[in-house]
Write a protein that holds these residues in place. Structure first.
Motif, short mmCIF file in Angstrom:
data_model
loop_
_atom_site.label_atom_id
_atom_site.label_comp_id
_atom_site.label_asym_id
_atom_site.label_seq_id
_atom_site.Cartn_x
_atom_site.Cartn_y
_atom_site.Cartn_z
N VAL A 11 0.84 -1.20 0.00
CA VAL A 11 0.00 0.00 0.00
C VAL A 11 0.88 1.24 0.00
O VAL A 11 2.08 1.17 0.22
CB VAL A 11 -0.94 0.05 1.23
CG1 VAL A 11 -1.85 -1.16 1.26
CG2 VAL A 11 -0.15 0.16 2.51
N GLY A 12 0.26 2.37 -0.26
CA GLY A 12 0.98 3.63 -0.24
C GLY A 12 0.90 4.29 1.13
O GLY A 12 0.44 3.69 2.11
N MET A 13 1.34 5.54 1.19
CA MET A 13 1.46 6.23 2.47
C MET A 13 0.13 6.35 3.19
O MET A 13 0.06 6.31 4.42
CB MET A 13 2.04 7.62 2.24
CG MET A 13 2.38 8.37 3.49
SD MET A 13 2.95 10.03 3.16
CE MET A 13 1.43 10.84 2.67
N THR A 14 -0.96 6.50 2.41
CA THR A 14 -2.27 6.68 3.05
C THR A 14 -2.90 5.36 3.46
O THR A 14 -3.98 5.35 4.04
CB THR A 14 -3.23 7.39 2.08
OG1 THR A 14 -3.39 6.58 0.92
CG2 THR A 14 -2.71 8.76 1.69
N GLY A 15 -2.26 4.26 3.13
CA GLY A 15 -2.82 2.96 3.48
C GLY A 15 -3.64 2.34 2.39
O GLY A 15 -4.13 1.22 2.53
N GLY B 3 2.39 6.49 12.65
CA GLY B 3 2.69 6.92 11.29
C GLY B 3 2.77 5.76 10.31
O GLY B 3 2.86 4.60 10.72
N PRO B 4 2.72 6.06 9.01
CA PRO B 4 2.90 5.01 8.00
C PRO B 4 4.26 4.35 8.16
O PRO B 4 5.24 5.01 8.52
CB PRO B 4 2.83 5.78 6.68
CG PRO B 4 2.20 7.09 7.00
CD PRO B 4 2.55 7.39 8.42
N VAL B 5 4.30 3.05 7.93
CA VAL B 5 5.55 2.29 8.08
C VAL B 5 6.03 1.85 6.71
O VAL B 5 5.29 1.23 5.95
CB VAL B 5 5.35 1.07 9.01
CG1 VAL B 5 6.64 0.26 9.10
CG2 VAL B 5 4.91 1.52 10.39
N GLN B 6 7.26 2.21 6.43
CA GLN B 6 7.88 1.87 5.14
C GLN B 6 8.84 0.70 5.34
O GLN B 6 9.50 0.60 6.38
CB GLN B 6 8.65 3.09 4.63
CG GLN B 6 9.39 2.88 3.33
CD GLN B 6 10.27 4.07 2.99
OE1 GLN B 6 10.69 4.82 3.86
NE2 GLN B 6 10.55 4.24 1.72
N GLY B 32 11.82 13.62 15.97
CA GLY B 32 10.42 13.26 15.83
C GLY B 32 9.99 13.08 14.39
O GLY B 32 8.80 13.20 14.05
N ILE B 33 10.95 12.77 13.51
CA ILE B 33 10.64 12.66 12.07
C ILE B 33 10.43 11.21 11.67
O ILE B 33 9.43 10.86 11.04
CB ILE B 33 11.79 13.28 11.24
CG1 ILE B 33 11.94 14.76 11.60
CG2 ILE B 33 11.52 13.11 9.76
CD1 ILE B 33 13.17 15.42 11.00
N ALA B 115 4.56 11.80 8.80
CA ALA B 115 3.52 11.61 7.78
C ALA B 115 2.16 11.28 8.37
O ALA B 115 1.17 11.28 7.63
CB ALA B 115 3.94 10.50 6.82
N ALA B 116 2.12 10.99 9.66
CA ALA B 116 0.84 10.58 10.24
C ALA B 116 -0.24 11.66 10.08
O ALA B 116 -1.33 11.36 9.58
CB ALA B 116 1.03 10.22 11.71
#
Lengths: 102, 150
Positions: A11-15, B3-6, B32-33, B115-116
């Motif tokens: 998925v992308g950043m937004t889910g 936050g989104p996890v990459q 905090g980034i 990014a959250a």
């Protein structure tokens, strides 16, 4: 430690799963660049392929122009397999062997 | 986890860890980034099998186990059929898609704390993710040139 990879969702950043705009997704691109073998179109006793009638070749045209001809050793091995598994008799084996191995 | 996890997979011919990357993660965490959730180093044999490798010095002692449990499962406990999540197969991936045979890679789970709020804001607008990518160096230079002209 040996590890067996787990399938995860991409998925992308937004889910959300990105829409690829008609382009191949990464998985589709991988599949396109790694084509699977075509289904067998003739009896192959070594792999268990099914008998399928192919197109009738025109004069001067090979029945399977895209495939290299099997070597005499391969043909003999295939016939030997048919003989040993009882598919053909000794007489048929000799007849077929004489027909394809000259 | 907010936050989104990459998942970042980086290949190495010969893995050498100077500590520079970890130092940068420490700085980003303190700002905090970005937070390095876990780090795993793997090798993939010519037969396709994956094996976890020892982490370099300077990495927290408990790193690696979480990523290994999340991204895979020990071979002895693996089921005959690997679980596949629901959904289109085009939207799934595994380490086997990312790491070539005969190579070594570091796999980092990175939480983008910055990014959250942005991701939440996009979702609140009802926006649909159409694409997500990074600009190549040449395209960044073009963009910078256009910015400079403004």
């Amino acid at each position: 430690m040996l590890l067996v990879p787990r399938q995860l969702q991409r998925v992308g950043m937004t889910g959300n799963v990105p829409y690829y705009g008609g382009r191949f997704s990464p998985a589709q691109a991988y599949a396109a660049s790694h084509p699977t073998a075509p289904p067998p179109s003739f009896a192959d006793p070594m792999t268990g392929g099914a008998f399928v009638r192919g197109a009738v070749p025109t004069t001067g045209q090979s029945a399977r122009p895209d495939s290299p001809a099997p070597s005499p050793a391969d043909v003999e091995a295939a016939l030997q397999h048919l003989l040993s598994t009882g598919v053909i008799s000794q007489v048929e084996f000799q007849e077929l062997r004489a027909r394809v191995i000259r | 986890m907010t936050g989104p996890v990459q998942v970042l997979v980086v290949g190495f011919d010969r893995p050498t860890f100077s500590g520079e990357v970890l130092a940068e993660f420490t700085r980003l965490r303190e700002a905090g980034i970005v937070r390095l959730v876990d780090l795993l180093v793997l090798s993939r044999a010519e037969d396709g099998a994956f094996e976890t490798l020892a982490l370099p010095e300077g990495v927290e002692a408990d790193f690696g186990d979480l990523a290994a449990s999340f991204l895979g499962q020990p071979e002895e406990s693996a089921d005959a059929e690997v679980e596949v999540p629901d959904g289109d197969s085009a939207s799934t991936w595994s380490l086997a898609d990312a790491i070539p045979v005969g190579s070594t890679a570091a796999v980092a789970l990175i939480e983008h704390m910055w990014a959250a709020p942005l991701s939440a804001a996009i979702q609140r607008t009802g926006g649909t993710l159409l694409d997500e990518t990074w600009l190549a160096r040449e395209d960044r230079e073009l963009l910078e040139a256009l910015i400079a002209k403004r």
